[in-house]
Design an enzyme around this catalytic site. Structure first.
Site, PDB file in Angstrom:
ATOM      1  N   GLY A  83       2.011   2.495  10.633  1.00 42.95           N
ATOM      2  CA  GLY A  83       2.875   3.472  10.695  1.00 42.95           C
ATOM      3  C   GLY A  83       3.442   3.939  11.849  1.00 42.95           C
ATOM      4  O   GLY A  83       4.101   5.246  11.953  1.00 42.95           O
TER       5      GLY A  83
ATOM      6  N   ASN B 256       0.872  -1.022  -0.066  1.00 38.31           N
ATOM      7  CA  ASN B 256       0.245   0.065   0.048  1.00 38.31           C
ATOM      8  C   ASN B 256       0.911   1.200  -0.035  1.00 38.31           C
ATOM      9  O   ASN B 256       1.530   1.622   1.071  1.00 38.31           O
ATOM     10  CB  ASN B 256      -0.720   0.029   1.315  1.00 38.31           C
ATOM     11  CG  ASN B 256      -1.667   1.125   1.309  1.00 38.31           C
ATOM     12  OD1 ASN B 256      -1.695   1.989   0.553  1.00 38.31           O
ATOM     13  ND2 ASN B 256      -2.447   1.341   2.549  1.00 38.31           N
ATOM     14  N   TRP B 257       1.069   1.793  -1.128  1.00 37.11           N
ATOM     15  CA  TRP B 257       2.040   2.902  -1.306  1.00 37.11           C
ATOM     16  C   TRP B 257       1.555   4.418  -0.895  1.00 37.11           C
ATOM     17  O   TRP B 257       2.056   5.157  -0.881  1.00 37.11           O
ATOM     18  CB  TRP B 257       2.442   3.074  -2.659  1.00 37.11           C
ATOM     19  CG  TRP B 257       3.738   2.121  -3.027  1.00 37.11           C
ATOM     20  CD1 TRP B 257       4.274   1.434  -2.024  1.00 37.11           C
ATOM     21  CD2 TRP B 257       4.199   2.007  -4.531  1.00 37.11           C
ATOM     22  NE1 TRP B 257       5.189   0.640  -2.862  1.00 37.11           N
ATOM     23  CE2 TRP B 257       5.302   1.184  -4.386  1.00 37.11           C
ATOM     24  CE3 TRP B 257       4.059   2.590  -5.623  1.00 37.11           C
ATOM     25  CZ2 TRP B 257       6.090   0.823  -5.493  1.00 37.11           C
ATOM     26  CZ3 TRP B 257       4.677   2.544  -6.691  1.00 37.11           C
ATOM     27  CH2 TRP B 257       5.849   1.381  -6.559  1.00 37.11           C
ATOM     28  N   LYS B 258       0.047   4.401  -0.379  1.00 33.73           N
ATOM     29  CA  LYS B 258      -0.362   5.440   0.061  1.00 33.73           C
ATOM     30  C   LYS B 258      -0.439   6.460  -0.979  1.00 33.73           C
ATOM     31  O   LYS B 258      -0.125   6.495  -2.076  1.00 33.73           O
ATOM     32  CB  LYS B 258      -0.148   5.690   1.628  1.00 33.73           C
ATOM     33  CG  LYS B 258      -0.302   4.372   2.479  1.00 33.73           C
ATOM     34  CD  LYS B 258       0.026   4.816   3.833  1.00 33.73           C
ATOM     35  CE  LYS B 258      -0.092   3.433   4.448  1.00 33.73           C
ATOM     36  NZ  LYS B 258      -0.190   3.550   6.116  1.00 33.73           N
TER      37      LYS B 258
ATOM     38  N   GLU C 106      -6.969   4.890   7.182  1.00 33.29           N
ATOM     39  CA  GLU C 106      -6.540   6.439   7.199  1.00 33.29           C
ATOM     40  C   GLU C 106      -8.009   6.968   6.354  1.00 33.29           C
ATOM     41  O   GLU C 106      -8.272   7.965   6.475  1.00 33.29           O
ATOM     42  CB  GLU C 106      -5.532   6.519   6.148  1.00 33.29           C
ATOM     43  CG  GLU C 106      -4.344   6.299   7.034  1.00 33.29           C
ATOM     44  CD  GLU C 106      -3.085   5.617   6.525  1.00 33.29           C
ATOM     45  OE1 GLU C 106      -3.000   5.792   5.103  1.00 33.29           O
ATOM     46  OE2 GLU C 106      -2.233   5.305   7.108  1.00 33.29           O
TER      47      GLU C 106
ATOM     48  N   HIS D 278      -9.543   1.192   4.337  1.00 33.81           N
ATOM     49  CA  HIS D 278      -8.383   1.359   5.199  1.00 33.81           C
ATOM     50  C   HIS D 278      -8.513   2.635   6.440  1.00 33.81           C
ATOM     51  O   HIS D 278      -9.133   3.294   6.296  1.00 33.81           O
ATOM     52  CB  HIS D 278      -7.337   2.124   4.231  1.00 33.81           C
ATOM     53  CG  HIS D 278      -5.959   1.880   4.729  1.00 33.81           C
ATOM     54  ND1 HIS D 278      -5.468   2.916   5.672  1.00 33.81           N
ATOM     55  CD2 HIS D 278      -4.914   0.992   4.990  1.00 33.81           C
ATOM     56  CE1 HIS D 278      -4.094   2.532   6.045  1.00 33.81           C
ATOM     57  NE2 HIS D 278      -4.103   1.487   5.534  1.00 33.81           N
TER      58      HIS D 278
ATOM     59  N   GLY E  97       2.672  -0.847   4.150  1.00 38.32           N
ATOM     60  CA  GLY E  97       2.784   0.450   3.930  1.00 38.32           C
ATOM     61  C   GLY E  97       4.275   0.845   3.889  1.00 38.32           C
ATOM     62  O   GLY E  97       4.787   0.362   2.787  1.00 38.32           O
ATOM     63  N   GLY E  98       4.783   1.367   4.783  1.00 38.03           N
ATOM     64  CA  GLY E  98       6.201   2.073   4.881  1.00 38.03           C
ATOM     65  C   GLY E  98       7.187   1.049   4.077  1.00 38.03           C
ATOM     66  O   GLY E  98       7.912   1.642   3.377  1.00 38.03           O
TER      67      GLY E  98
ATOM     68  N   GLU F 154      -5.762  -4.801  10.364  1.00 38.40           N
ATOM     69  CA  GLU F 154      -4.641  -3.789  10.586  1.00 38.40           C
ATOM     70  C   GLU F 154      -5.077  -3.050  11.924  1.00 38.40           C
ATOM     71  O   GLU F 154      -5.840  -1.774  11.729  1.00 38.40           O
ATOM     72  CB  GLU F 154      -4.811  -2.970   9.469  1.00 38.40           C
ATOM     73  CG  GLU F 154      -4.431  -3.618   8.143  1.00 38.40           C
ATOM     74  CD  GLU F 154      -3.627  -2.467   7.179  1.00 38.40           C
ATOM     75  OE1 GLU F 154      -2.426  -2.826   6.817  1.00 38.40           O
ATOM     76  OE2 GLU F 154      -4.475  -1.456   6.782  1.00 38.40           O
TER      77      GLU F 154
ATOM     78  N   SER G 105       3.185  -1.768  10.509  1.00 36.45           N
ATOM     79  CA  SER G 105       4.428  -1.826  10.908  1.00 36.45           C
ATOM     80  C   SER G 105       5.231  -3.181  10.590  1.00 36.45           C
ATOM     81  O   SER G 105       5.885  -3.672  11.311  1.00 36.45           O
ATOM     82  CB  SER G 105       4.714  -1.412  12.132  1.00 36.45           C
ATOM     83  OG  SER G 105       4.243  -0.032  12.432  1.00 36.45           O
TER      84      SER G 105
END
Ligand code: PGA
Length: 257
Positions: free
Chosen positions: A174, A10-12, A98, A96, A235-236, A168, A214
């Site tokens: 994150g 997930n590159w956001k 966010e 998601h 993500g990150g 999640e 994470s």
């Protein structure tokens, strides 16, 4: 037969189309001719078209990070499922944390999107997870139940064969603090139990449940070895070639043993 594990990136709101293409070609060089898990890239909308052209020969799939539930019309700033399909999208992340917490999306919104995506033969990755305060007040199972019950309203058993769930926990996304394997195992078991309850035990018990929050190379071995974990939503660490390829390798090794 062993289910093929899933590693979804997930590159956001990161990477331009050029950066995305560069990343994929570098990753492909690293993984060339190697067996790998199912890899799904979810870049920003602006990268979908170009990345699709790039991955058509590779064993990689494309996902979107969001979609609107109407098919067409005066909805400034929104993207329809047909637009995504025309860019080669096969998966869409829905709900998601966010989207839920920054953009105030509700379980009802997630449900409308889920219907739209499934009716269009695209696979949704439905994200659910509790906030820290829910966990501290022992409300994790209540929150997961609400998210699943309301999110899946009207989704029939056959449609459930084409869904992926991502657990999640909001406090792990994150933050650098992943959920511990015991917590993940417990939550994934809760999710399976809730799904069976919602569908009167009349459900394919193979629905993939991914863990996200994470995930990094140094915790991915423990997490992928956790009972009930069918892969990751990352993500990150998915933005970094070295970290992401390392995680792919760890996931692959576990399932090929
Ligand atoms: P993270 O994000 O890996 O950076 O915690 C996961 C996600 O938001 O899907």
């Amino acid at each position: 037969m062993i289910k093929k594990p899933i590693v979804a990136a997930n590159w956001k709101m990161h990477k331009t189309p050029q950066e995305g293409i560069h990343f994929i070609s570098e990753l492909n060089n690293l993984l060339l001719d190697k067996e790998k898990p199912s890899i799904i890239f979810c870049p920003p909308f602006t990268s979908l078209f170009h990345m699709n052209e790039m991955i058509s020969d590779l064993d990689i799939s494309l996902g979107a990070q969001n979609v609107y539930f109407e098919n067409e019309g005066a909805f400034t700033g929104e993207i329809s499922i047909n637009m995504l399909k025309s860019c080669g999208v096969q998966y869409v992340i829905i709900g998601h944390s966010e989207r839920r917490h920054i953009f105030n999306e509700s379980n009802k919104d997630a449900n409308k999107k889920l219907h739209n995506v499934l009716e269009n033969e695209i696979i949704p990755i439905l994200c659910i997870g509790e906030k820290l305060e829910d966990r501290k007040s022992n409300n994790t199972s209540k929150v997961l139940m609400e998210q699943l019950k309301d999110g899946l309203a009207g989704i029939n058993k056959d449609m459930m064969d084409r869904i992926i769930i991502a657990y999640e926990p909001v406090w792990a996304i994150g933050t650098g603090v992943n959920a511990l394997p015991d917590q993940v195992e417990e939550s994934h078991a809760m999710i399976r139990k809730i799904l069976l309850e919602l569908y009167d035990n009349n459900l394919n018990n193979n629905i993939p449940i991914l863990y996200g929050g994470s995930v990094k190379p140094d915790n991915s071995e423990d997490l992928i070895n956790t009972k009930g974990v069918d892969g990751f939503l990352i993500g990150g660490a998915s933005l970094n070639l070295e970290m992401f390829s390392k995680i792919i390798e760890i996931v692959h090794n576990k399932f090929m043993r």
